[in-house]
Design a protein around this motif. Structure first.
Motif, PDB file in Angstrom:
ATOM      1  N   GLY A  83       2.773  -4.965  -5.199  1.00  9.04           N
ATOM      2  CA  GLY A  83       2.051  -4.634  -3.828  1.00  9.04           C
ATOM      3  C   GLY A  83       0.892  -5.763  -3.765  1.00  9.04           C
ATOM      4  N   ALA A  84       0.330  -5.851  -4.950  1.00  6.29           N
ATOM      5  CA  ALA A  84      -0.920  -6.980  -4.907  1.00  6.29           C
ATOM      6  C   ALA A  84      -0.258  -8.320  -4.515  1.00  6.29           C
ATOM      7  CB  ALA A  84      -1.496  -6.761  -6.272  1.00  6.29           C
ATOM      8  N   LEU A 102       0.868  -1.290   0.009  1.00  7.44           N
ATOM      9  CA  LEU A 102       0.038  -0.087   0.001  1.00  7.44           C
ATOM     10  C   LEU A 102       0.841   1.109   0.209  1.00  7.44           C
ATOM     11  CD1 LEU A 102      -2.928   0.639  -0.027  1.00  7.44           C
ATOM     12  CD2 LEU A 102      -2.833   0.830   2.695  1.00  7.44           C
ATOM     13  N   THR A 103       1.783   1.000   0.691  1.00  2.00           N
ATOM     14  CA  THR A 103       2.673   2.443   0.766  1.00  2.00           C
ATOM     15  C   THR A 103       3.537   2.649  -0.337  1.00  2.00           C
ATOM     16  OG1 THR A 103       4.179   3.735   2.556  1.00  2.00           O
ATOM     17  CG2 THR A 103       4.713   1.426   1.904  1.00  2.00           C
ATOM     18  N   LEU A 104       3.948   1.386  -1.030  1.00  5.39           N
ATOM     19  CA  LEU A 104       4.774   1.339  -2.242  1.00  5.39           C
ATOM     20  C   LEU A 104       3.739   2.297  -3.359  1.00  5.39           C
ATOM     21  CD1 LEU A 104       6.750  -1.840  -2.708  1.00  5.39           C
ATOM     22  CD2 LEU A 104       7.607   0.676  -2.538  1.00  5.39           C
ATOM     23  N   VAL A 105       2.618   1.675  -3.744  1.00  2.00           N
ATOM     24  CA  VAL A 105       1.707   2.321  -4.434  1.00  2.00           C
ATOM     25  C   VAL A 105       1.533   3.673  -4.261  1.00  2.00           C
ATOM     26  CG1 VAL A 105      -0.779   2.367  -5.345  1.00  2.00           C
ATOM     27  CG2 VAL A 105       0.481   0.079  -4.960  1.00  2.00           C
ATOM     28  N   PHE A 106       1.121   4.106  -3.034  1.00  4.07           N
ATOM     29  CA  PHE A 106       0.787   5.506  -2.532  1.00  4.07           C
ATOM     30  C   PHE A 106       2.104   6.460  -2.706  1.00  4.07           C
ATOM     31  CE2 PHE A 106       0.023   9.579  -0.308  1.00  4.07           C
ATOM     32  CZ  PHE A 106      -1.381   9.401  -0.546  1.00  4.07           C
ATOM     33  N   ILE A 155      -4.506   6.663  -3.897  1.00  2.00           N
ATOM     34  CA  ILE A 155      -5.116   6.117  -2.730  1.00  2.00           C
ATOM     35  C   ILE A 155      -5.952   4.836  -3.396  1.00  2.00           C
ATOM     36  CG2 ILE A 155      -7.070   6.364  -1.099  1.00  2.00           C
ATOM     37  CD1 ILE A 155      -6.272   9.145  -1.098  1.00  2.00           C
ATOM     38  N   ASN A 156      -5.488   3.609  -2.775  1.00  2.40           N
ATOM     39  CA  ASN A 156      -6.174   2.379  -3.245  1.00  2.40           C
ATOM     40  C   ASN A 156      -6.853   1.611  -2.558  1.00  2.40           C
ATOM     41  OD1 ASN A 156      -6.694   0.081  -4.720  1.00  2.40           O
ATOM     42  ND2 ASN A 156      -4.617  -0.938  -4.473  1.00  2.40           N
ATOM     43  N   LEU A 157      -8.072   1.868  -2.344  1.00  4.51           N
ATOM     44  CA  LEU A 157      -9.136   1.344  -1.351  1.00  4.51           C
ATOM     45  C   LEU A 157      -9.389  -0.184  -1.578  1.00  4.51           C
ATOM     46  CD1 LEU A 157     -11.928   4.104  -0.454  1.00  4.51           C
ATOM     47  CD2 LEU A 157      -9.766   3.465   0.612  1.00  4.51           C
ATOM     48  N   ALA A 158      -8.872  -0.631  -2.947  1.00  6.58           N
ATOM     49  CA  ALA A 158      -9.205  -2.011  -3.257  1.00  6.58           C
ATOM     50  C   ALA A 158      -7.978  -2.804  -2.797  1.00  6.58           C
ATOM     51  CB  ALA A 158      -9.769  -2.171  -4.862  1.00  6.58           C
ATOM     52  N   HIS A 159      -7.171  -2.179  -2.120  1.00  5.43           N
ATOM     53  CA  HIS A 159      -5.947  -3.176  -1.759  1.00  5.43           C
ATOM     54  C   HIS A 159      -6.416  -4.353  -0.819  1.00  5.43           C
ATOM     55  CE1 HIS A 159      -1.523  -3.880  -1.677  1.00  5.43           C
ATOM     56  NE2 HIS A 159      -1.624  -3.958  -0.382  1.00  5.43           N
ATOM     57  N   ALA A 172      -3.100 -12.530  -7.024  1.00  7.02           N
ATOM     58  CA  ALA A 172      -3.198 -11.401  -6.547  1.00  7.02           C
ATOM     59  C   ALA A 172      -2.573 -10.415  -7.390  1.00  7.02           C
ATOM     60  CB  ALA A 172      -2.813 -11.217  -5.153  1.00  7.02           C
ATOM     61  N   ALA A 173      -1.031 -10.832  -7.933  1.00  4.02           N
ATOM     62  CA  ALA A 173      -0.262 -10.204  -8.810  1.00  4.02           C
ATOM     63  C   ALA A 173      -1.056  -9.920 -10.061  1.00  4.02           C
ATOM     64  CB  ALA A 173       1.126 -10.780  -9.112  1.00  4.02           C
TER      65      ALA A 173
END
Length: 306
Positions: free
Chosen positions: A199-200, A27-31, A37-41, A73-74
């Protein structure tokens, strides 16, 4: 409370912390890199758990189940980035929140359509079941110790990836100045897809590992996502080190608070009232911790650091 029980709860807190780290790191990598902001994580966490449960049920192999969780997931993360997320980078954060919230609904209903509404169960493999003897006569589940080891190994691997590899240099540069990185010839779109898929995969791995401790069901990722957001706020957005330290702090605070506060309140009230009051306050501790950290360091403990 006995010393043995206290040590067991510390180990439980570490196990919760490293699992939160797997969620929070992605999550922190993506942001940090994408500003997204990825709520679908949390849905990717759920996908990993369901993929692991399905493959383990079909093959009986826990290792194949973990590989399936990572791959599913990836792949889901890469597809989402290519089809949806790529259109959101230059949009307002509100648009990102609305779009990724819609993804939560799509993933939840799609998972329910494929697997049904009933929970699935992922068994601990025989070679990881049972307790292990620790110094001091402590008997602790081998599987939970394995989770701690896996989480710490992933943390070391991420640190090495970010600090010692060409991809890590590109990720850190993309976080600092994406326009300059693109001008230097780096395919920023490909980099974003790789980061999102990584991240996924971490979220899917966490879902598969925790799926043996709790049931695998639709919506299981959202409560963990909330804790992951708390972790990255405490640790600092974009910092892998911050995600690890923040996750361990949250895991230990949540676990020890749930045990120590009821014991403390027993000194002032009857056992039933102490248990309910202590449990209610314990659920607030991680948010009080977050508020205290933000009051002291508004950018988090390691805000802006890799």
């Amino acid at each position: 409370m006995s010393l043995i029980l206290l040590i067991e709860q510390v180990l439980n807190g570490l196990q919760l912390g490293v699992m939160l780290f797997l969620m929070a790191a992605g999550l922190t990598l993506v942001f940090g890199v994408m500003g997204l902001i990825n709520l679908a994580h949390g849905s990717l966490y759920m996908i990993g758990a369901f993929a692991a449960a399905a493959v383990a049920g079909a093959t009986g192999s826990f290792l194949l189940a973990l590989v399936a969780a990572l791959a599913a997931a990836a792949a889901a993360g890469a597809i989402v980035e290519l089809v949806v997320i790529r259109r959101l980078y230059d949009r307002d954060h509100l648009d990102q929140v609305l779009a990724t919230f819609a993804l939560i609904l799509i993933f939840s209903e799609g998972t329910r359509y494929i697997f049904g509404s009933f929970p699935l169960y992922l068994s601990i493999p025989d070679y990881l079941s049972g307790p292990v003897s620790l110094p001091g006569g402590i008997q602790y589940p081998l599987y939970r110790l394995t989770l701690i080891g896996i989480g710490l190994a992933v943390a070391v691997g991420l640190f090495l990836l970010i600090s010692r590899t060409r991809l890590g240099v590109q990720i850190r540069a993309g976080e600092a100045d994406r326009e300059m990185v693109a001008a230097l010839g780096v395919d920023i779109s490909k980099l974003y897809t790789i980061v999102f898929a990584l991240g996924a995969a971490l979220a899917g791995l966490a879902g598969a590992l925790v799926g043996t401790i709790q049931s695998v069901q639709v919506g299981m990722g959202e409560p963990v996502l909330i804790l992951a957001f708390v972790v990255i706020v405490i640790g600092g957005i974009g910092s892998i080190k911050g995600a690890l330290i923040g996750a361990l702090l949250v895991g230990l605070t949540d676990t020890l608070g749930g045990v120590l506060l009821p014991e403390l309140f027993k000194l002032f009230m009857d056992a039933s009232s102490a248990s309910s009051t202590g449990s209610a306050l314990a659920s607030m501790l991680i948010y009080l911790l977050m508020a205290a950290v933000l009051f002291w360091k508004p950018k988090g403990l390691f805000g802006g650091a890799a």
